[in-house]
Design a protein around this motif. Sequence first.
Motif, PDB file in Angstrom:
ATOM      1  N   ASP A 282     -16.133 -27.251   0.623  1.00 51.77           N
ATOM      2  CA  ASP A 282     -16.327 -25.809   0.793  1.00 51.77           C
ATOM      3  C   ASP A 282     -17.694 -25.577   1.415  1.00 51.77           C
ATOM      4  O   ASP A 282     -18.719 -25.562   0.726  1.00 51.77           O
ATOM      5  CB  ASP A 282     -16.193 -25.109  -0.571  1.00 51.77           C
ATOM      6  CG  ASP A 282     -15.478 -23.783  -0.431  1.00 51.77           C
ATOM      7  OD1 ASP A 282     -15.509 -23.209   0.684  1.00 51.77           O
ATOM      8  OD2 ASP A 282     -14.889 -23.316  -1.417  1.00 51.77           O
ATOM      9  N   ILE A 283     -17.710 -25.436   2.741  1.00 51.32           N
ATOM     10  CA  ILE A 283     -18.967 -25.259   3.488  1.00 51.32           C
ATOM     11  C   ILE A 283     -18.874 -23.944   4.247  1.00 51.32           C
ATOM     12  O   ILE A 283     -17.888 -23.690   4.938  1.00 51.32           O
ATOM     13  CB  ILE A 283     -19.167 -26.424   4.495  1.00 51.32           C
ATOM     14  CG1 ILE A 283     -19.189 -27.764   3.762  1.00 51.32           C
ATOM     15  CG2 ILE A 283     -20.438 -26.220   5.299  1.00 51.32           C
ATOM     16  CD1 ILE A 283     -19.059 -28.972   4.688  1.00 51.32           C
ATOM     17  N   ARG A 284     -19.887 -23.109   4.125  1.00 45.27           N
ATOM     18  CA  ARG A 284     -19.916 -21.836   4.857  1.00 45.27           C
ATOM     19  C   ARG A 284     -21.113 -21.840   5.794  1.00 45.27           C
ATOM     20  O   ARG A 284     -22.262 -21.890   5.341  1.00 45.27           O
ATOM     21  CB  ARG A 284     -20.037 -20.651   3.887  1.00 45.27           C
ATOM     22  CG  ARG A 284     -19.054 -20.671   2.723  1.00 45.27           C
ATOM     23  CD  ARG A 284     -17.640 -20.320   3.155  1.00 45.27           C
ATOM     24  NE  ARG A 284     -16.684 -20.671   2.098  1.00 45.27           N
ATOM     25  CZ  ARG A 284     -16.223 -19.812   1.182  1.00 45.27           C
ATOM     26  NH1 ARG A 284     -16.642 -18.583   1.185  1.00 45.27           N
ATOM     27  NH2 ARG A 284     -15.349 -20.203   0.274  1.00 45.27           N
ATOM     28  N   LEU A 285     -20.849 -21.820   7.098  1.00 41.66           N
ATOM     29  CA  LEU A 285     -21.904 -21.823   8.113  1.00 41.66           C
ATOM     30  C   LEU A 285     -22.083 -20.398   8.630  1.00 41.66           C
ATOM     31  O   LEU A 285     -21.122 -19.804   9.126  1.00 41.66           O
ATOM     32  CB  LEU A 285     -21.504 -22.757   9.264  1.00 41.66           C
ATOM     33  CG  LEU A 285     -22.448 -22.813  10.471  1.00 41.66           C
ATOM     34  CD1 LEU A 285     -23.817 -23.340  10.086  1.00 41.66           C
ATOM     35  CD2 LEU A 285     -21.847 -23.691  11.583  1.00 41.66           C
ATOM     36  N   TYR A 286     -23.292 -19.852   8.491  1.00 37.08           N
ATOM     37  CA  TYR A 286     -23.516 -18.450   8.862  1.00 37.08           C
ATOM     38  C   TYR A 286     -24.647 -18.318   9.876  1.00 37.08           C
ATOM     39  O   TYR A 286     -25.740 -18.855   9.673  1.00 37.08           O
ATOM     40  CB  TYR A 286     -23.881 -17.618   7.626  1.00 37.08           C
ATOM     41  CG  TYR A 286     -22.718 -17.363   6.686  1.00 37.08           C
ATOM     42  CD1 TYR A 286     -21.539 -16.792   7.150  1.00 37.08           C
ATOM     43  CD2 TYR A 286     -22.818 -17.682   5.337  1.00 37.08           C
ATOM     44  CE1 TYR A 286     -20.478 -16.544   6.284  1.00 37.08           C
ATOM     45  CE2 TYR A 286     -21.759 -17.437   4.468  1.00 37.08           C
ATOM     46  CZ  TYR A 286     -20.596 -16.868   4.954  1.00 37.08           C
ATOM     47  OH  TYR A 286     -19.550 -16.626   4.101  1.00 37.08           O
ATOM     48  N   ASP A 287     -24.383 -17.569  10.941  1.00 41.08           N
ATOM     49  CA  ASP A 287     -25.410 -17.150  11.885  1.00 41.08           C
ATOM     50  C   ASP A 287     -26.066 -15.897  11.281  1.00 41.08           C
ATOM     51  O   ASP A 287     -25.414 -14.857  11.150  1.00 41.08           O
ATOM     52  CB  ASP A 287     -24.733 -16.829  13.226  1.00 41.08           C
ATOM     53  CG  ASP A 287     -25.715 -16.325  14.268  1.00 41.08           C
ATOM     54  OD1 ASP A 287     -26.864 -16.011  13.919  1.00 41.08           O
ATOM     55  OD2 ASP A 287     -25.301 -16.241  15.448  1.00 41.08           O
ATOM     56  N   SER A 288     -27.327 -15.992  10.933  1.00 43.04           N
ATOM     57  CA  SER A 288     -27.980 -14.872  10.236  1.00 43.04           C
ATOM     58  C   SER A 288     -28.082 -13.633  11.126  1.00 43.04           C
ATOM     59  O   SER A 288     -28.263 -12.530  10.623  1.00 43.04           O
ATOM     60  CB  SER A 288     -29.366 -15.280   9.734  1.00 43.04           C
ATOM     61  OG  SER A 288     -30.178 -15.665  10.828  1.00 43.04           O
ATOM     62  N   SER A 320     -34.151 -12.462  11.392  1.00 42.77           N
ATOM     63  CA  SER A 320     -32.988 -12.376  10.484  1.00 42.77           C
ATOM     64  C   SER A 320     -33.082 -13.422   9.371  1.00 42.77           C
ATOM     65  O   SER A 320     -32.536 -13.219   8.277  1.00 42.77           O
ATOM     66  CB  SER A 320     -31.673 -12.521  11.250  1.00 42.77           C
ATOM     67  OG  SER A 320     -31.670 -13.708  12.006  1.00 42.77           O
ATOM     68  N   MET A 321     -33.781 -14.530   9.626  1.00 39.38           N
ATOM     69  CA  MET A 321     -33.987 -15.528   8.562  1.00 39.38           C
ATOM     70  C   MET A 321     -35.066 -15.047   7.590  1.00 39.38           C
ATOM     71  O   MET A 321     -34.986 -15.287   6.390  1.00 39.38           O
ATOM     72  CB  MET A 321     -34.377 -16.880   9.168  1.00 39.38           C
ATOM     73  CG  MET A 321     -33.256 -17.560   9.922  1.00 39.38           C
ATOM     74  SD  MET A 321     -31.786 -17.863   8.898  1.00 39.38           S
ATOM     75  CE  MET A 321     -32.415 -19.044   7.712  1.00 39.38           C
TER      76      MET A 321
END
Length: 397
Positions: A282-288, A320-321
């Motif tokens: 379960d990996i969630r990759l997010y562009d902030s 955004s980070m």
Amino acid sequence: MYKPVLANKDTWWLGVNDYETDLFESLWPLPQGVAYNAYIVLGSTATAAIDTVKGPYLDDYISKLTQALNGRPLNYLVVNHMEPDHAGLISQLKSRWPSLKFIGNAKTLPMLKGYHGITENIITVKDGDTLDLGGHVLRFATVPMLHWPESMVTFDTSTGVLFSNDSFGGFGAHEGGIFDDEKVRSRWEDEMLRYYACIVAKYSNIVQAALSKLKALDIKNIFPSHGTLFRDDIRQVISLYDKWSKCEGEKGAVVVYGSMYGNTRRMAEAVCTGLSSAKVKDIRLYDSSRTDPSYILRDIWKFRGFALLSCTYNTQLYPSMEAICSKLLNRMPKNKVLGIAGSYSWSKGALTALQGFAEKIKLMKVEPEVEVYASPTPEDLMKCCELGKNLGVSVNE
Ligand code: FEO
């Protein structure tokens, strides 16, 4: 829903759905809307409404309230919370029922005056005080900072209903039924966790104290002020709150990046490859830049591990980070594992800022910290992969 709903014996739901507010608190998106739940308990000798709803929903709420009262007067308004999404119609109730008595605690009083100019007909209650409505005895318990200082919950000792205020609440309007046994669990749980991460998470230690306080009560139903009403298996929902407030994450990880030209994104993808090599599924990759922070916060709360990767922008973190780091420092999650990496071109800055963040947030940090100049080399990407693998090993422990 234009009618009140019988939620328990002599207990009616008078809530409304709001599909028009785009941002809750002008901050958090509401793609599924939001519900403001309000209630009334009709005792044999007196009636008591529990909170109201947001101001624009006057007609809908009053229609349900008068239908439920069926000609009886409204005697009491229990003010569990003064935030205007629940206290929006207090002045209107006072105009309609001039002898209405307001029930709050010491911290409610200045807010009743400040928001509504009300200084009379107030009954001030303390922890454990009761109100007998005839066949229904309401007991009050203060839960300061869940989610404001004056917040309290009300327990009907006769039916076992806990009117839990913002606690156990969730985003999302009611789509048909209002109860947990009328909905698909995944539909309400995701939005309940997003609500928790955005609104309640900062006060997680207080949630733990409140859960201990509530243990003494024989709770049969939990009726919050937002989202789903729980009557099916309330142990499950209490256990969710226990888990979230202890920051007990599931086996999985979130990778969040800020990237202008795709180089930091490639680093983030390498971290994901490393996580996968450690058997994290379960990996969630997010562009902030393209994901609302509420979803990132929700999943950081959901899982055990997270990695933050940022390019350098004007010698500092990418904006955004920076926003994500600031929101995390405000909430101070515990029991998570963290990985960090930064990139730069004409000036360093991102990794140094992430190191400062890691010191402040005091989470277990996995190595290596990765810093990349310009475009990542195959060796740089291998280091990112190693970071992901080490994060994955910790997540799976
Ligand atoms: Fe839903 Fe804190 O008000």
